[in-house]
Motif scaffolding. Structure first.
Motif, mmCIF file in Angstrom:
data_model
loop_
_atom_site.group_PDB
_atom_site.id
_atom_site.type_symbol
_atom_site.label_atom_id
_atom_site.label_comp_id
_atom_site.label_asym_id
_atom_site.label_seq_id
_atom_site.Cartn_x
_atom_site.Cartn_y
_atom_site.Cartn_z
ATOM 1 N N MET A 1 -6.824 89.879 8.059
ATOM 2 C CA MET A 1 -6.182 89.061 7.040
ATOM 3 C C MET A 1 -7.095 87.876 6.744
ATOM 4 O O MET A 1 -7.690 87.285 7.643
ATOM 5 C CB MET A 1 -4.807 88.588 7.543
ATOM 6 C CG MET A 1 -4.096 87.679 6.587
ATOM 7 S SD MET A 1 -2.303 87.425 6.822
ATOM 8 C CE MET A 1 -2.109 87.015 8.520
ATOM 9 N N ALA A 2 -7.169 87.518 5.483
ATOM 10 C CA ALA A 2 -7.992 86.373 5.067
ATOM 11 C C ALA A 2 -7.477 85.095 5.729
ATOM 12 O O ALA A 2 -6.269 84.932 5.947
ATOM 13 C CB ALA A 2 -7.958 86.235 3.543
ATOM 14 N N ALA A 3 -8.386 84.204 6.035
ATOM 15 C CA ALA A 3 -8.022 82.934 6.675
ATOM 16 C C ALA A 3 -6.990 82.184 5.847
ATOM 17 O O ALA A 3 -6.056 81.574 6.391
ATOM 18 C CB ALA A 3 -9.268 82.079 6.886
ATOM 19 N N GLU A 4 -7.137 82.227 4.525
ATOM 20 C CA GLU A 4 -6.214 81.508 3.641
ATOM 21 C C GLU A 4 -4.792 82.050 3.784
ATOM 22 O O GLU A 4 -3.828 81.277 3.765
ATOM 23 C CB GLU A 4 -6.676 81.623 2.178
ATOM 24 C CG GLU A 4 -8.015 80.972 1.905
ATOM 25 C CD GLU A 4 -9.216 81.841 2.264
ATOM 26 O OE1 GLU A 4 -10.346 81.391 2.021
ATOM 27 O OE2 GLU A 4 -9.042 82.967 2.799
ATOM 28 N N LEU A 5 -4.664 83.363 3.955
ATOM 29 C CA LEU A 5 -3.334 83.958 4.146
ATOM 30 C C LEU A 5 -2.760 83.591 5.518
ATOM 31 O O LEU A 5 -1.555 83.365 5.649
ATOM 32 C CB LEU A 5 -3.400 85.476 3.973
ATOM 33 C CG LEU A 5 -3.634 85.958 2.546
ATOM 34 C CD1 LEU A 5 -3.894 87.457 2.526
ATOM 35 C CD2 LEU A 5 -2.452 85.603 1.648
ATOM 36 N N THR A 6 -3.624 83.524 6.523
ATOM 37 C CA THR A 6 -3.172 83.086 7.852
ATOM 38 C C THR A 6 -2.642 81.665 7.778
ATOM 39 O O THR A 6 -1.571 81.355 8.326
ATOM 40 C CB THR A 6 -4.330 83.173 8.874
ATOM 41 O OG1 THR A 6 -4.759 84.533 8.957
ATOM 42 C CG2 THR A 6 -3.905 82.674 10.239
ATOM 43 N N VAL A 7 -3.375 80.790 7.099
ATOM 44 C CA VAL A 7 -2.942 79.398 6.962
ATOM 45 C C VAL A 7 -1.638 79.331 6.171
ATOM 46 O O VAL A 7 -0.745 78.543 6.510
ATOM 47 C CB VAL A 7 -4.035 78.524 6.327
ATOM 48 C CG1 VAL A 7 -3.523 77.122 6.055
ATOM 49 C CG2 VAL A 7 -5.261 78.470 7.227
ATOM 50 N N LEU A 8 -1.498 80.156 5.150
ATOM 51 C CA LEU A 8 -0.241 80.185 4.396
ATOM 52 C C LEU A 8 0.916 80.577 5.301
ATOM 53 O O LEU A 8 1.985 79.960 5.254
ATOM 54 C CB LEU A 8 -0.346 81.136 3.204
ATOM 55 C CG LEU A 8 0.924 81.304 2.364
ATOM 56 C CD1 LEU A 8 1.401 79.967 1.799
ATOM 57 C CD2 LEU A 8 0.684 82.314 1.242
ATOM 58 N N ALA A 9 0.723 81.592 6.136
ATOM 59 C CA ALA A 9 1.775 81.987 7.080
ATOM 60 C C ALA A 9 2.129 80.830 8.010
ATOM 61 O O ALA A 9 3.314 80.549 8.258
ATOM 62 C CB ALA A 9 1.332 83.209 7.881
ATOM 63 N N LEU A 10 1.118 80.132 8.503
ATOM 64 C CA LEU A 10 1.365 78.979 9.386
ATOM 65 C C LEU A 10 2.060 77.847 8.637
ATOM 66 O O LEU A 10 2.930 77.165 9.199
ATOM 67 C CB LEU A 10 0.051 78.505 10.005
ATOM 68 C CG LEU A 10 -0.606 79.484 10.985
ATOM 69 C CD1 LEU A 10 -1.998 78.995 11.372
ATOM 70 C CD2 LEU A 10 0.271 79.683 12.211
ATOM 71 N N ALA A 11 1.699 77.641 7.375
ATOM 72 C CA ALA A 11 2.350 76.601 6.572
ATOM 73 C C ALA A 11 3.825 76.932 6.337
ATOM 74 O O ALA A 11 4.673 76.033 6.328
ATOM 75 C CB ALA A 11 1.625 76.422 5.243
ATOM 76 N N LEU A 12 4.116 78.208 6.165
ATOM 77 C CA LEU A 12 5.518 78.616 6.001
ATOM 78 C C LEU A 12 6.300 78.417 7.297
ATOM 79 O O LEU A 12 7.462 77.980 7.269
ATOM 80 C CB LEU A 12 5.587 80.074 5.527
ATOM 81 C CG LEU A 12 5.055 80.314 4.118
ATOM 82 C CD1 LEU A 12 4.865 81.803 3.864
ATOM 83 C CD2 LEU A 12 5.971 79.693 3.070
ATOM 84 N N ILE A 13 5.663 78.712 8.427
ATOM 85 C CA ILE A 13 6.300 78.439 9.722
ATOM 86 C C ILE A 13 6.512 76.940 9.883
ATOM 87 O O ILE A 13 7.570 76.499 10.355
ATOM 88 C CB ILE A 13 5.464 79.026 10.874
ATOM 89 C CG1 ILE A 13 5.521 80.557 10.828
ATOM 90 C CG2 ILE A 13 5.927 78.493 12.230
ATOM 91 C CD1 ILE A 13 4.517 81.250 11.728
ATOM 92 N N LEU A 14 5.520 76.150 9.484
ATOM 93 C CA LEU A 14 5.657 74.696 9.546
ATOM 94 C C LEU A 14 6.868 74.238 8.742
ATOM 95 O O LEU A 14 7.589 73.328 9.160
ATOM 96 C CB LEU A 14 4.388 74.010 9.041
ATOM 97 C CG LEU A 14 4.424 72.480 9.000
ATOM 98 C CD1 LEU A 14 4.612 71.897 10.397
ATOM 99 C CD2 LEU A 14 3.159 71.939 8.344
ATOM 100 N N GLN A 15 7.116 74.860 7.593
ATOM 101 C CA GLN A 15 8.274 74.483 6.789
ATOM 102 C C GLN A 15 9.566 74.733 7.568
ATOM 103 O O GLN A 15 10.486 73.927 7.511
ATOM 104 C CB GLN A 15 8.286 75.250 5.463
ATOM 105 C CG GLN A 15 9.334 74.766 4.501
ATOM 106 C CD GLN A 15 9.112 73.323 4.058
ATOM 107 O OE1 GLN A 15 7.974 72.873 3.932
ATOM 108 N NE2 GLN A 15 10.181 72.608 3.820
ATOM 109 N N GLY A 16 9.626 75.835 8.297
ATOM 110 C CA GLY A 16 10.785 76.108 9.138
ATOM 111 C C GLY A 16 10.941 75.071 10.241
ATOM 112 O O GLY A 16 12.050 74.618 10.542
ATOM 113 N N VAL A 17 9.821 74.680 10.840
ATOM 114 C CA VAL A 17 9.849 73.640 11.880
ATOM 115 C C VAL A 17 10.336 72.322 11.278
ATOM 116 O O VAL A 17 11.156 71.616 11.884
ATOM 117 C CB VAL A 17 8.452 73.484 12.526
ATOM 118 C CG1 VAL A 17 8.384 72.247 13.418
ATOM 119 C CG2 VAL A 17 8.090 74.739 13.306
ATOM 120 N N GLN A 18 9.857 72.000 10.086
ATOM 121 C CA GLN A 18 10.297 70.763 9.437
ATOM 122 C C GLN A 18 11.796 70.792 9.166
ATOM 123 O O GLN A 18 12.464 69.765 9.281
ATOM 124 C CB GLN A 18 9.539 70.528 8.134
ATOM 125 C CG GLN A 18 8.160 69.985 8.361
ATOM 126 C CD GLN A 18 7.532 69.527 7.069
ATOM 127 O OE1 GLN A 18 6.752 70.233 6.475
ATOM 128 N NE2 GLN A 18 7.882 68.338 6.643
#
Length: 131
Positions: A1-18
């Motif tokens: 998976m492209a790094a940008e997609l990995t970061v997007l997945a992590l950003a979406l998880i971050l939204q859940g954490v927030q």
């Protein structure tokens, strides 16, 4: 998976954490009677400054995710993912993580600088696809 997609997945998880970082104190401060209601009226109690800031930081990330998701889709679908766009994606995520305590603790003007770093990184990803 492209790094940008990995970061997007992590950003979406971050939204859940927030969401959890905001929802837990909001439920404690307002009580389940209000938070589980239809919220047809204003709450009888106010949120603390810190909880209100966590809510605004969460809302701000929802807004930032719209542009960042568009940037990631543009970069990956066009086949233009590269080291620069990956770096920009990571800068976005690091800035969004740093933004949470910066906003919650009222760090001025640092909160705005952190926000600008994430926005600039996202914008740079978009602009890079035009060259």
């Amino acid at each position: 998976m492209a790094a940008e997609l990995t970061v997007l997945a992590l950003a979406l998880i971050l939204q859940g954490v927030q969401f959890v970082l905001y929802a837990v104190p909001a439920n404690r401060e307002l009580g389940p009677g209000y938070t589980m209601s239809a919220r047809d009226r204003e709450p009888s109690r106010s949120l603390s400054d810190r909880t209100s800031r966590l809510g605004r930081a969460m809302d701000n990330h929802f807004e930032g995710l719209i542009l960042f998701t568009g940037a990631v889709v543009l970069v990956t679908v066009s086949g233009q993912a590269n080291g620069f766009t990956a770096l920009c994606a990571w800068i976005y995520l690091i800035a969004r993580i740093a933004y949470i305590p910066a906003y919650a603790l009222g760090w001025r003007p640092w909160r705005s600088f952190i926000w600008m770093a994430g926005f600039a990184a996202t914008f740079a990803m978009i602009v890079s696809t035009l060259f």
